[in-house]
Write a protein that holds these residues in place. Structure first.
Motif, PDB file in Angstrom:
ATOM      1  N   ILE A 190      46.419  -0.194  13.348  1.00 44.52           N
ATOM      2  CA  ILE A 190      46.795  -1.090  12.258  1.00 44.52           C
ATOM      3  C   ILE A 190      45.805  -2.236  12.244  1.00 44.52           C
ATOM      4  N   PRO A 191      45.043  -2.427  11.194  1.00 44.74           N
ATOM      5  CA  PRO A 191      45.092  -1.691   9.927  1.00 44.74           C
ATOM      6  C   PRO A 191      44.608  -0.245  10.101  1.00 44.74           C
ATOM      7  N   TYR A 192      45.182   0.649   9.298  1.00 43.73           N
ATOM      8  CA  TYR A 192      44.823   2.057   9.390  1.00 43.73           C
ATOM      9  C   TYR A 192      43.599   2.374   8.535  1.00 43.73           C
ATOM     10  N   VAL A 273      51.377   7.311  11.282  1.00 41.22           N
ATOM     11  CA  VAL A 273      51.262   5.938  10.768  1.00 41.22           C
ATOM     12  C   VAL A 273      51.900   5.818   9.390  1.00 41.22           C
ATOM     13  N   LYS A 277      55.046   3.398   8.633  1.00 35.03           N
ATOM     14  CA  LYS A 277      54.735   2.196   7.855  1.00 35.03           C
ATOM     15  C   LYS A 277      55.231   2.284   6.417  1.00 35.03           C
ATOM     16  N   TRP A 288      48.902  -3.027   5.978  1.00 35.84           N
ATOM     17  CA  TRP A 288      48.574  -2.110   7.074  1.00 35.84           C
ATOM     18  C   TRP A 288      47.511  -1.092   6.724  1.00 35.84           C
ATOM     19  N   ASN A 422      54.682  -1.961  14.492  1.00 39.15           N
ATOM     20  CA  ASN A 422      53.291  -1.901  14.936  1.00 39.15           C
ATOM     21  C   ASN A 422      53.182  -1.735  16.449  1.00 39.15           C
TER      22      ASN A 422
END
Length: 450
Positions: A190-192, A273, A277, A288, A422
């Motif tokens: 994260i960030p993806y 993810v 998210k 994210w 996260n």
């Protein structure tokens, strides 16, 4: 009179052999004489691109303990001429007018040359990676980076391939860490962004309370100068910062056979993810998804990608009955306590010298004179103060915390905090966990259980 072709220190075949055996970052000198891309200064590119708008990422020039991820930056579109006027504090700077040059740095990063110059394909030939042993590889398979002093890429590792980076204008400082130090870099998704694992640590200003293990990480620091090419091996962490008023770089990610399995890992990561998210939750309000990702996919789409990746890996695995000849894939690096590559049992010795310089661990030596390149400047000038000295001085240790750093945090503990989505993801999609999940999936698939 016909132009004389510069004699290179290594032939394409020799260079490819070196790259096939390097498992440690190294800088090539005197290999790019005569490459037309060396004329690609920001001023030259401004004339080539004219009024074409490109996206710039802007960040504040401020000292913090946390990395400035791309999700926290501002973005504008402007042409290179406006960018240059902005750096000179002039008027008519377009969208830059809202961001004082004294307070912000700017970065046009990840710009695919094939997109930028789609109407000028002859410019692709200005980049000659074929001289590094990759026949037919040009600017068409490369990206362009234009930045100002302070522009940086957060510390991360690339899950695919290895990397060749040519410095064209100005200097950039690279801080690299070996794959074995992954746990000490506190990886996060994260960030993806597909193919990028970020570090939660600001490697120049680490927070000792949050990231105590980072003090054991082995920093390898080098300043890359115009004309030089840096080789970044697979899965080496790197934080990169421009240290001159204007910098221009060109890089190319080189595919490796092991990327097939890495694509399965990335598909698993994205599926997990996105699933977590995308769920409604008070702690899922953060940005994210990295701006480089154009869209988030549904769970059904992610599962389709995962199945395609597994099927592709199964097919390529069946095609390769013999072990891969690529030593980077089959023979893990053996290093000493400081990350230096040890001589392998087969007696392979790399031709380090004035044309090929290893990027040393910061703790190697207190001081070492660096040979000069053909221009008379220092070939590689690591350091931590932004100066262009003629010697390689390790300086202050990037990865060590002082007792006063820890004392400043004494008594400030607030007690354990609640586990967030996260936090959970940092465990679930940790590189070690994802690697094992990938192995299990591929084993089940080969065994006919899927």
């Amino acid at each position: 009179m016909a132009a004389v072709t510069p004699i290179k220190p290594f032939s394409p075949e020799e260079t490819r052999w070196i790259l096939d055996h390097l498992q440690h970052p190294a800088v090539f000198l005197n290999m790019t004489q005569g490459w037309p891309v060396l004329h690609w200064t920001a001023q030259h590119l401004s004339g080539c691109l004219q009024d074409r708008l490109i996206r710039f990422r802007l960040g504040r020039k401020e000292a913090t303990n946390a990395p400035l991820f791309e999700t926290q930056c501002s973005y504008i579109e402007a042409n290179v001429a406006q960018f240059l006027r902005w750096t000179q504090h002039q008027t008519d700077v377009g969208s830059f007018s809202e961001y004082p040059c004294s307070e912000y740095w700017a970065y046009a990063d990840y710009k695919y040359i094939t997109t930028l110059f789609h109407d000028q394909p002859s410019m692709f030939e200005d980049v000659k990676w074929s001289e590094f042993g990759f026949e037919g590889r040009t600017g068409k398979e490369s990206t362009l980076w234009i930045g100002t002093e302070g522009a940086n890429t957060p510390c991360h590792l690339d899950t695919y391939g290895c990397n060749l980076v040519l410095q064209v204008q100005g200097r950039k400082r690279w801080h690299l860490f070996p794959p074995e130090d992954t746990a000490k870099l506190y990886p996060t998704r994260i960030p993806y962004e597909e193919s990028s694992v970020f570090s939660q640590v600001h490697v120049l200003r680490p927070d000792p309370r949050k990231f105590p293990q980072f003090q054991g990480a082995r920093a390898h620091t080098v300043t890359l100068e115009p004309g030089q090419v840096l080789y970044v091996p697979r899965h080496w962490w790197h934080y990169v910062e421009s240290i001159d008023p204007i910098t221009v770089s060109v890089n190319s990610w080189i595919e490796l056979e092991v990327d097939d399995a890495a694509r399965v890992s990335e598909a698993v990561t994205r599926t997990v993810v996105c699933a977590l998210k995308s769920a409604p939750s008070d702690d899922n309000a953060d940005a994210w998804l990295n701006p480089t990702e154009e869209e988030k996919f549904s769970h059904e789409e992610n599962m389709q990608f995962l199945n395609l990746a597994v099927s592709a890996q199964r097919k390529t695995g069946l095609c390769h009955s013999k072990p891969s000849p690529d030593p980077r894939a089959t023979q893990p690096a053996k290093r000493d306590s400081c990350g230096r590559l040890k001589l392998r049992g087969d007696g392979v010795r790399l031709p380090f010298g004035e044309h090929l310089i290893p990027v040393k661990c910061q703790d190697d030596e207190p001081e070492k004179t660096v040979p000069e390149d053909s221009s008379g400047d220092a070939a590689v000038s690591p350091g931590n103060d932004g100066s262009a000295g003629k010697t390689r001085t390790c300086g202050a240790d990037l990865t060590r915390f002082s007792s006063c750093d820890l004392a400043a945090d004494h008594g400030n503990n607030q007690g354990p905090s609640l586990i967030t989505t996260n936090d959970l993801l940092d465990c679930l999609v940790h590189p070690d966990i994802i690697s094992r999940v990938t192995e299990l999936l591929l084993e089940r698939h080969r065994g006919g259980h899927l």
